[in-house]
Motif scaffolding. Structure first.
Motif, PDB file in Angstrom:
ATOM      1  N   GLU A 117       0.876  -1.166   0.000  1.00  0.00           N
ATOM      2  CA  GLU A 117       0.000   0.000   0.000  1.00  0.00           C
ATOM      3  C   GLU A 117       0.916   1.219   0.000  1.00  0.00           C
ATOM      4  OE1 GLU A 117      -2.559   0.297   3.418  1.00  0.00           O
ATOM      5  OE2 GLU A 117      -3.287   2.299   2.847  1.00  0.00           O
ATOM      6  N   ASN A 119       0.587   5.031   0.534  1.00  0.00           N
ATOM      7  CA  ASN A 119      -0.467   5.883   1.089  1.00  0.00           C
ATOM      8  C   ASN A 119       0.158   7.210   1.527  1.00  0.00           C
ATOM      9  OD1 ASN A 119      -2.385   7.068   2.826  1.00  0.00           O
ATOM     10  ND2 ASN A 119      -3.266   5.078   3.318  1.00  0.00           N
ATOM     11  N   GLY A 121       2.472   8.700   0.176  1.00  0.00           N
ATOM     12  CA  GLY A 121       3.917   8.599  -0.025  1.00  0.00           C
ATOM     13  C   GLY A 121       4.600   7.597   0.880  1.00  0.00           C
ATOM     14  N   SER A 122       3.861   7.060   1.862  1.00  0.00           N
ATOM     15  CA  SER A 122       4.427   6.036   2.748  1.00  0.00           C
ATOM     16  C   SER A 122       4.210   4.649   2.156  1.00  0.00           C
ATOM     17  CB  SER A 122       3.768   6.098   4.127  1.00  0.00           C
ATOM     18  OG  SER A 122       4.130   7.285   4.801  1.00  0.00           O
ATOM     19  N   PHE A 123       5.251   3.823   2.228  1.00  0.00           N
ATOM     20  CA  PHE A 123       5.190   2.459   1.728  1.00  0.00           C
ATOM     21  C   PHE A 123       4.882   1.510   2.886  1.00  0.00           C
ATOM     22  CE2 PHE A 123       7.107   2.423  -2.626  1.00  0.00           C
ATOM     23  CZ  PHE A 123       7.293   3.785  -2.751  1.00  0.00           C
ATOM     24  N   VAL A 124       3.864   0.681   2.716  1.00  0.00           N
ATOM     25  CA  VAL A 124       3.493  -0.302   3.721  1.00  0.00           C
ATOM     26  C   VAL A 124       3.394  -1.658   3.043  1.00  0.00           C
ATOM     27  CG1 VAL A 124       1.847  -0.959   5.509  1.00  0.00           C
ATOM     28  CG2 VAL A 124       2.057   1.448   4.846  1.00  0.00           C
TER      29      VAL A 124
END
Lengths: 195, 79
Positions: A117, A119, A121-124
């Motif tokens: 994901e 979200n 700019g954060s990658f999860v």
């Protein structure tokens, strides 16, 4: 005069059997160096979402520069997607993306298979698996259906499932995703309505 | 293969090189897992988040997870 009507009805029935409606299709047939944003898809409105600069080389799409995404509007958020990838070096496909910083990404990195994901700019990492071997060229299959996203490396028996996909659940743009390396080879990009 | 739910802390910085991910992913490289809680990204980003992770693995790997001090007592085998 109306004798053809039964035949047409029969034809309609045959088309229904043929499969789900194709929303996006691109075999990337165009002159080398044609930007995807200047290229006409086989089916679909064109590549318009995201800032990635992708171009056609040898009948495939390849990433050149810019952002990581380039997507097209399928008009439907719930879709089946499949795409052929030339190798397993960290590039893949994205569904439900609004820009370079928001969407659902699937790719293979050597033998690692990931569902991300992205979200704000954060990658999860929402799911991961390890393949039995580096698949080299492979086909990714992905189904987005409501809050469920299922991704599969075709022919390997390996799949990922994430059942809480709230981000961009109604976003209808799907496409190509690249990491940092120039290159990548995408081909036979197909998005259909859910079967 | 056995399926189980494991409670795991979340780690990472949210970058592509260091994404948010369950600690379990690093402790048991190669494990097949999926997030079974769906914690919001903002909650993970605050730090200290713990969520349920569904794993599919061999009995040997599951026993290793059960024996790991971080996960001991935080594993439920799915029937």
């Amino acid at each position: 005069m109306y004798g053809t009507l039964p035949a047409l009805t029969g034809l309609s029935g045959m088309l229904d059997v043929a499969g789900p409606t194709v929303l996006l299709l691109d075999n990337f047939t165009d002159a080398d160096a044609t930007l995807l944003t200047d290229h006409t898809m086989d089916i679909g409105p064109g590549w318009s979402v995201g800032s990635g600069v992708f171009e056609i080389q040898s009948g495939q799409a390849t990433w050149d520069s810019g952002g990581r995404f380039l997507a097209a509007d399928a008009g439907n958020a719930d879709v089946d997607l499949q795409c052929h990838l030339g190798d397993s070096s960290s590039y893949g496909v994205v569904v439900r993306c609004t820009d370079d910083d928001n969407g659902w990404v699937v790719y293979v990195e050597a033998i690692q298979f990931y569902l991300f994901e992205i979200n704000g700019g954060s990658f999860v990492v929402r799911a991961a698996d390890t393949l039995d071997s580096d698949p080299g060229a492979h086909t990714l299959e992905l189904q987005a259906d409501g809050a469920s996203i299922v991704a599969t490396v075709a022919g390997t028996g390996h799949s990922l499932l994430y059942a809480f996909a709230a981000l961009n659940q109604t976003v209808t743009t799907h496409g190509l995703y690249s990491t940092t390396a120039v290159g990548g080879h995408w081909d036979n990009f197909l998005v259909t309505e859910l079967a | 293969m056995t399926q189980a739910i494991v409670q795991s802390p979340w780690i990472g910085m949210g970058s592509r090189q260091n994404p948010y991910r369950p600690q379990l992913h690093d402790d048991f490289p190669g494990l097949k897992w999926s997030d079974a809680t769906g914690l919001p990204v903002a909650q993970i980003a605050q730090g200290g988040a713990v969520g349920n992770i569904q794993v599919t693995c061999t009995d040997a790997v599951l026993n290793a997870i059960k024996a790991h001090p971080r996960y001991s007592g935080h594993v439920v085998v799915m029937v």
